[in-house]
Design a protein around this motif. Structure first.
Motif, PDB file in Angstrom:
ATOM      1  N   LEU A   1       0.857  -1.184   0.000  1.00  0.00           N
ATOM      2  CA  LEU A   1       0.000   0.000   0.000  1.00  0.00           C
ATOM      3  C   LEU A   1       0.884   1.222   0.000  1.00  0.00           C
ATOM      4  CD1 LEU A   1      -2.626  -1.231   2.540  1.00  0.00           C
ATOM      5  CD2 LEU A   1      -2.877  -1.011   0.078  1.00  0.00           C
ATOM      6  N   PHE A   2       0.813   1.966  -1.074  1.00  0.00           N
ATOM      7  CA  PHE A   2       1.751   3.066  -1.168  1.00  0.00           C
ATOM      8  C   PHE A   2       1.025   4.402  -1.253  1.00  0.00           C
ATOM      9  CE2 PHE A   2       1.538   4.189  -5.660  1.00  0.00           C
ATOM     10  CZ  PHE A   2       0.798   3.126  -6.139  1.00  0.00           C
ATOM     11  N   ILE A   3       1.834   5.426  -1.071  1.00  0.00           N
ATOM     12  CA  ILE A   3       1.325   6.791  -1.175  1.00  0.00           C
ATOM     13  C   ILE A   3       1.850   7.303  -2.514  1.00  0.00           C
ATOM     14  CG2 ILE A   3       1.498   9.092  -0.156  1.00  0.00           C
ATOM     15  CD1 ILE A   3       2.044   6.563   2.307  1.00  0.00           C
ATOM     16  N   ALA A   4       0.943   7.608  -3.426  1.00  0.00           N
ATOM     17  CA  ALA A   4       1.322   7.889  -4.817  1.00  0.00           C
ATOM     18  C   ALA A   4       1.796   9.341  -4.948  1.00  0.00           C
ATOM     19  CB  ALA A   4       0.142   7.588  -5.741  1.00  0.00           C
ATOM     20  N   ASP A   5       2.953   9.619  -4.333  1.00  0.00           N
ATOM     21  CA  ASP A   5       3.401  11.024  -4.297  1.00  0.00           C
ATOM     22  C   ASP A   5       3.885  11.519  -5.656  1.00  0.00           C
ATOM     23  OD1 ASP A   5       5.650   9.395  -4.061  1.00  0.00           O
ATOM     24  OD2 ASP A   5       6.495  10.439  -2.330  1.00  0.00           O
ATOM     25  N   LEU A   6       4.449  10.616  -6.479  1.00  0.00           N
ATOM     26  CA  LEU A   6       4.845  11.064  -7.827  1.00  0.00           C
ATOM     27  C   LEU A   6       3.615  11.452  -8.647  1.00  0.00           C
ATOM     28  CD1 LEU A   6       7.530   8.351  -8.664  1.00  0.00           C
ATOM     29  CD2 LEU A   6       7.971  10.773  -8.235  1.00  0.00           C
ATOM     30  N   HIS A   7       2.534  10.709  -8.438  1.00  0.00           N
ATOM     31  CA  HIS A   7       1.287  11.042  -9.146  1.00  0.00           C
ATOM     32  C   HIS A   7       0.748  12.402  -8.729  1.00  0.00           C
ATOM     33  CE1 HIS A   7       0.759   6.708 -10.306  1.00  0.00           C
ATOM     34  NE2 HIS A   7       0.313   7.313 -11.378  1.00  0.00           N
ATOM     35  N   ALA A   8       1.028  12.796  -7.490  1.00  0.00           N
ATOM     36  CA  ALA A   8       0.495  14.076  -7.002  1.00  0.00           C
ATOM     37  C   ALA A   8       1.112  15.253  -7.749  1.00  0.00           C
ATOM     38  CB  ALA A   8       0.738  14.207  -5.501  1.00  0.00           C
ATOM     39  N   LEU A   9       2.274  15.035  -8.365  1.00  0.00           N
ATOM     40  CA  LEU A   9       2.932  16.125  -9.098  1.00  0.00           C
ATOM     41  C   LEU A   9       2.276  16.408 -10.454  1.00  0.00           C
ATOM     42  CD1 LEU A   9       6.685  15.241  -8.411  1.00  0.00           C
ATOM     43  CD2 LEU A   9       5.434  17.204  -7.511  1.00  0.00           C
ATOM     44  N   THR A  10       1.306  15.594 -10.841  1.00  0.00           N
ATOM     45  CA  THR A  10       0.707  15.790 -12.167  1.00  0.00           C
ATOM     46  C   THR A  10      -0.160  17.049 -12.235  1.00  0.00           C
ATOM     47  OG1 THR A  10      -1.049  14.254 -11.563  1.00  0.00           O
ATOM     48  CG2 THR A  10       0.774  13.359 -12.850  1.00  0.00           C
ATOM     49  N   LEU A  11      -0.529  17.596 -11.075  1.00  0.00           N
ATOM     50  CA  LEU A  11      -1.193  18.903 -11.040  1.00  0.00           C
ATOM     51  C   LEU A  11      -0.425  19.752 -10.028  1.00  0.00           C
ATOM     52  CD1 LEU A  11      -4.971  17.861 -11.139  1.00  0.00           C
ATOM     53  CD2 LEU A  11      -3.669  19.007 -12.951  1.00  0.00           C
TER      54      LEU A  11
ATOM     55  N   LYS B   1       2.142  -6.690   8.518  1.00  0.00           N
ATOM     56  CA  LYS B   1       1.485  -7.453   7.447  1.00  0.00           C
ATOM     57  C   LYS B   1       1.517  -6.692   6.126  1.00  0.00           C
ATOM     58  CE  LYS B   1      -1.970  -9.441  10.540  1.00  0.00           C
ATOM     59  NZ  LYS B   1      -3.335  -9.187  10.990  1.00  0.00           N
ATOM     60  N   ALA B   2       1.236  -5.389   6.195  1.00  0.00           N
ATOM     61  CA  ALA B   2       1.140  -4.605   4.951  1.00  0.00           C
ATOM     62  C   ALA B   2       2.390  -3.748   4.800  1.00  0.00           C
ATOM     63  CB  ALA B   2      -0.102  -3.721   5.006  1.00  0.00           C
ATOM     64  N   ASN B   3       2.948  -3.716   3.591  1.00  0.00           N
ATOM     65  CA  ASN B   3       4.093  -2.850   3.335  1.00  0.00           C
ATOM     66  C   ASN B   3       3.574  -1.473   2.936  1.00  0.00           C
ATOM     67  OD1 ASN B   3       6.139  -5.065   3.444  1.00  0.00           O
ATOM     68  ND2 ASN B   3       4.876  -5.822   1.755  1.00  0.00           N
ATOM     69  N   ILE B   4       3.842  -0.502   3.802  1.00  0.00           N
ATOM     70  CA  ILE B   4       3.360   0.866   3.568  1.00  0.00           C
ATOM     71  C   ILE B   4       4.564   1.716   3.182  1.00  0.00           C
ATOM     72  CG2 ILE B   4       2.327   2.871   4.709  1.00  0.00           C
ATOM     73  CD1 ILE B   4       0.859   0.866   6.554  1.00  0.00           C
ATOM     74  N   PHE B   5       4.491   2.379   2.036  1.00  0.00           N
ATOM     75  CA  PHE B   5       5.677   3.118   1.582  1.00  0.00           C
ATOM     76  C   PHE B   5       5.317   4.257   0.640  1.00  0.00           C
ATOM     77  CE2 PHE B   5       5.771   1.243  -2.696  1.00  0.00           C
ATOM     78  CZ  PHE B   5       4.996   0.110  -2.514  1.00  0.00           C
ATOM     79  N   LEU B   6       6.303   5.137   0.433  1.00  0.00           N
ATOM     80  CA  LEU B   6       6.132   6.226  -0.524  1.00  0.00           C
ATOM     81  C   LEU B   6       6.581   5.735  -1.896  1.00  0.00           C
ATOM     82  CD1 LEU B   6       7.743   9.264   1.381  1.00  0.00           C
ATOM     83  CD2 LEU B   6       5.315   8.713   1.198  1.00  0.00           C
ATOM     84  N   GLN B   7       5.794   6.034  -2.897  1.00  0.00           N
ATOM     85  CA  GLN B   7       6.139   5.663  -4.276  1.00  0.00           C
ATOM     86  C   GLN B   7       7.523   6.202  -4.642  1.00  0.00           C
ATOM     87  OE1 GLN B   7       3.712   7.860  -7.024  1.00  0.00           O
ATOM     88  NE2 GLN B   7       3.622   6.189  -8.506  1.00  0.00           N
ATOM     89  N   SER B   8       7.824   7.422  -4.229  1.00  0.00           N
ATOM     90  CA  SER B   8       9.101   8.047  -4.619  1.00  0.00           C
ATOM     91  C   SER B   8      10.299   7.424  -3.902  1.00  0.00           C
ATOM     92  CB  SER B   8       9.062   9.547  -4.347  1.00  0.00           C
ATOM     93  OG  SER B   8       8.880   9.772  -2.964  1.00  0.00           O
ATOM     94  N   ASP B   9      10.054   6.596  -2.884  1.00  0.00           N
ATOM     95  CA  ASP B   9      11.153   5.891  -2.215  1.00  0.00           C
ATOM     96  C   ASP B   9      11.547   4.617  -2.960  1.00  0.00           C
ATOM     97  OD1 ASP B   9      11.816   7.574  -0.162  1.00  0.00           O
ATOM     98  OD2 ASP B   9      10.495   6.635   1.325  1.00  0.00           O
ATOM     99  N   VAL B  10      10.817   4.310  -4.028  1.00  0.00           N
ATOM    100  CA  VAL B  10      11.115   3.100  -4.797  1.00  0.00           C
ATOM    101  C   VAL B  10      11.373   3.517  -6.254  1.00  0.00           C
ATOM    102  CG1 VAL B  10      10.288   0.792  -5.436  1.00  0.00           C
ATOM    103  CG2 VAL B  10       9.566   1.809  -3.261  1.00  0.00           C
TER     104      VAL B  10
END
Ligand code: TYM
Length: 327
Positions: free
Chosen positions: A37-47, A74-83
């Protein structure tokens, strides 16, 4: 057990739509397979977005994930930009999706409708390419999302088919999973529109005080029919409130109709407000605890470590398949 993946874009305040359509389902599925489950921070830059808002919103989503009951063991929580593999894979995959299909995406059409062509960023147009990369990186078959993201997942499926036809069995075929009830929560002020993150009157924000939430529900747009009945075409406002009630209480539409037979919208709205506040009160309290605990950054870095392990393997597999390798 199949891998599961989903993400939320840290653009605005999270809404009750995000909670019902996505977060609640993430909590259910975390026991059913390895979950990313990630936080789509790169996607947030589209606007356009302010750097501090992007940064704070991203950590906030992680805190909400934990408050909702996601267990970082149990769930891998991460920032998209960290990968970094998300960006690297998107550069490769963009060659297997076409301008025509990208320009038909509803989200792109909605978001770009009021913009001049010169001002539409390439990232907004190519959004589904990055999203396809997100999806295939973790070999996930199950993609729990709200209804508005199904079209993007379908495009990722087309891409997988296309890619595998050309290179063999390289990518795992994903499938969108939407909740039976609550996959599309509508705006309280205009129930023909989706609850988004950008309409303060029609949205219920997870950050709103319970009193504000109550007021918003009490002033939700209904109709002149005067009957609590599930009929999204003729009674979209009432049907939306019934959906909210049903998804949070587990009561069926039939049960709700019976319970409010002969009662007015005032009574019904009070009951909906009670259900929402009963659900959100402990959730908001846990969110405050998570913020105080200072655990968020640790959870994110642990999640990113595991995510990088898996994502790099997939990226290598794709690079090899297309001919990008040294030996
Ligand atoms: P986003 O941030 O717009 O929304 C996050 C999740 O919440 C769901 N959702 C809703 N569900 C029901 N009713 C609503 N009114 C409502 N509003 C939002 C969304 O369907 C979504 O599941 N592109 C994605 C983020 C993303 C992603 C991914 C998701 C990036 N890569 C890969 C899955 C897989 C987005 O902007 O979601």
């Amino acid at each position: 057990m199949d891998n599961i993946l989903s993400g939320i874009k840290p653009t605005g305040q999270l809404t009750l739509g995000n909670y019902i359509g996505a977060i609640k389902n993430f909590v259910k599925v975390q026991n059913e397979g390895e979950t990313f489950l990630f936080i789509a921070d790169l996607h947030a830059l589209t606007l356009p977005i302010e750097p501090n808002v992007l940064h704070d919103n991203s950590r906030d989503i992680a805190a909400y994930y934990l408050a909702a009951g996601l267990d970082p063991k149990k769930a891998n929580i991460f920032l998209q930009s960290d990968v970094p593999a998300h960006s690297e894979l998107a550069i490769i995959l963009q060659n297997y999706l076409y301008m025509g299909e990208l320009s038909r995406m509803t989200q792109f059409k909605d978001k770009s409708a009021k913009m001049k062509e010169e001002a539409i960023g390439l990232g907004l147009f190519a959004y589904p390419v990055l999203m396809a990369a997100d999806i295939v990186l973790y070999d996930s078959k199950r993609i729990p999302v709200g209804e508005d993201q199904v079209q993007h997942v379908e495009l990722a499926r087309d891409l997988v088919k296309r890619f595998n036809n050309r290179y063999g069995d390289v990518l795992v075929m994903p499938k969108a999973e939407i909740a039976k009830v609550g996959a599309r929560i509508m705006s309280l002020s205009d129930p023909t529109k989706k609850m988004s993150k950008s309409d303060p009157k029609g949205d219920i924000y997870l950050k709103d005080d319970l009193e504000v939430i109550r007021k918003k529900i009490m002033s939700a747009v209904t109709d002149m029919v005067g009957k609590v009945k599930y009929d999204p075409v003729n009674q979209p406002g009432v049907s939306n409130l019934m959906t909210i009630m049903s998804s949070l209480s587990g009561k069926s539409f039939d049960e709700i109709e019976k319970e409010f037979d002969g009662k007015g919208y005032g009574d019904f709205k009070r009951a909906v407000a009670d259900v929402v506040c009963n659900e959100l009160a402990p959730f908001k309290a846990r969110y405050e605890e998570v913020i105080k605990s200072g655990l968020v950054d640790e959870v994110l870095s642990r999640g990113a470590k595991r995510a990088n392990e898996i994502a790099e393997k997939t990226l290598k597999r794709v690079q090899k398949a297309v001919g990008l390798y040294s030996k």
